[in-house]
Design an enzyme around this catalytic site. Structure first.
Site, PDB file in Angstrom:
ATOM      1  CD  GLN A  44      -3.589  -4.778   6.312  1.00  0.00           C
ATOM      2  OE1 GLN A  44      -3.658  -3.612   5.779  1.00  0.00           O
ATOM      3  NE2 GLN A  44      -3.982  -5.980   5.926  1.00  0.00           N
TER       4      GLN A  44
ATOM      5  CG  ASP B 233      -9.876  -0.697   4.493  1.00  0.00           C
ATOM      6  OD1 ASP B 233      -9.460  -1.037   3.248  1.00  0.00           O
ATOM      7  OD2 ASP B 233      -9.293  -1.085   5.325  1.00  0.00           O
TER       8      ASP B 233
ATOM      9  CE  LYS C 125      -3.757  -2.677   2.172  1.00  0.00           C
ATOM     10  NZ  LYS C 125      -4.524  -3.116   3.419  1.00  0.00           N
TER      11      LYS C 125
HETATM   12  N1  GUN Z   1      -7.000  -7.267   5.811  1.00  0.00           N
HETATM   13  C1  GUN Z   1      -7.363  -8.384   4.881  1.00  0.00           C
HETATM   14  N2  GUN Z   1      -7.865  -7.369   3.867  1.00  0.00           N
HETATM   15  C2  GUN Z   1      -7.961  -6.199   4.395  1.00  0.00           C
HETATM   16  C3  GUN Z   1      -8.300  -4.828   3.723  1.00  0.00           C
HETATM   17  O1  GUN Z   1      -8.948  -4.847   2.697  1.00  0.00           O
HETATM   18  N3  GUN Z   1      -8.308  -3.800   4.693  1.00  0.00           N
HETATM   19  C4  GUN Z   1      -7.709  -3.913   5.635  1.00  0.00           C
HETATM   20  N4  GUN Z   1      -7.660  -2.735   6.483  1.00  0.00           N
HETATM   21  N5  GUN Z   1      -7.218  -4.920   6.332  1.00  0.00           N
HETATM   22  C5  GUN Z   1      -7.417  -6.156   5.649  1.00  0.00           C
END
Ligand code: GUN
Length: 297
Positions: free
Chosen positions: A96, A119, A52
């Site tokens: 996350q 998200d 990211k």
């Molecule tokens: N963990 C697995 N997929 C995701 C996601 O799309 N966003 C976040 N924040 N954590 C994750």
């Protein structure tokens, strides 16, 4: 058989966003900003967060990463979210998941300003999504729909089966597939661990969305001839990363399929970048500014 190239599609989306971000950076005097909070030392989460950050660098976005130890108190994380909510440089906040045991994830997600929730996990955005109202869409399901759009694979009037009912993928994807429009007008069945005959359900489907996290669960005998498979699974096995579908087994039976890796995975990050740029535009009132420019011309 069409191999749906998520890697190339995501790169094309990032290039479009880079151009857009550069243009607005000049006009607005700052770049879109994303804050990523990583708690603990889960290796998979560390990899995702690094990807990211790299995507932000590529697009010229402002990004900040907050690495916190696994024993960080709930209060400290909540204070951090509150500070980021107020921070004028930050358009998107991402925590996350999964968070280490002992932390109340939902309380933390609920605290994120819904207008910075890139998200799409905040209950306000989930609610808006369920009502078909404008909202931040969760990145992985949005990436699935974007692949269908860019490969011209409309789901309107077709049968879709979503395998998996997670809050991150299965549930929002089912909502998005029935929201309306050429790529979101399917008749949807959601399957899960208590579905008695998974094969019988999947065999009905023109579109199969696999998001359960069980390596190679879906075999050729469960798939209708000519179906489209979007494989969201990313499973670490002795033979490397594999999806929820047995790719070699199903590939001659389907009309289109996403590979793992290189399918949905890269799209998730591209959609996160898109949500961040969208949030920036909304917060900076870019639309109004552009309308004013047009008016003045
Ligand atoms: N963990 C697995 N997929 C995701 C996601 O799309 N966003 C976040 N924040 N954590 C994750």
């Amino acid at each position: 058989m069409i191999l749906i190239d998520g890697k190339a599609t995501a790169a094309a989306i990032r290039a479009e966003l880079k151009e857009e971000a550069e243009k607005y950076k000049e006009v607005c005097g700052r770049a879109p900003g994303l804050a990523v909070v990583l708690v603990g030392d889960d290796p998979a989460s560390q990899v995702y967060v690094r990807m990211k950050s790299r995507a932000c660098d590529e697009l010229g976005l402002h990004h900040r990463q907050y690495d916190k130890p696994a024993d960080t108190p709930q209060d400290e994380l909540e204070d951090l979210i509150q500070a980021l909510n107020q921070d004028p440089q930050i358009d998107g906040i991402l925590v996350q998941l999964p968070l280490p045991k002992g932390l109340d994830s939902q309380r933390i997600l609920d605290m994120i300003d819904p207008d910075k929730d890139v998200d799409g996990f905040h209950p306000v955005n989930v609610g808006r999504l369920s009502q078909g109202a404008p909202c931040f869409e969760p990145c992985t399901p949005a990436g699935c729909i974007e692949l269908l759009r860019r490969y011209n694979l409309p789901t309107a009037g077709k049968k879709a089966v979503v395998v998996g009912r997670s809050n991150i993928v299965g549930k929002p994807l089912a909502m998005m597939l029935t929201r309306g429009g050429d790529y979101a007008n399917a008749t949807v069945t959601v399957c899960h661990s208590r579905t008695p005959d998974l094969g019988a359900e999947i065999r009905q489907a023109d579109f199969i969305f696999a998001a359960v996290g069980v390596p190679k669960l879906i075999k050729a005998d469960m798939v209708k001839e000519g179906a489209v498979i979007i494989d969201v699974g990313i499973n670490r096995t002795d033979e490397g990363l594999v999806g929820d579908c047995d790719f070699e087994d199903v590939k001659d039976k389907v009309s289109a399929i996403t590979p793992v890796p290189g399918g949905v995975g890269p799209m998730t990050i591209a959609m996160l970048m898109k949500n961040t740029v969208t949030s920036f535009k909304k917060r900076m009132r870019v639309g109004e500014f552009e309308a004013k420019l047009k008016w003045e011309k």
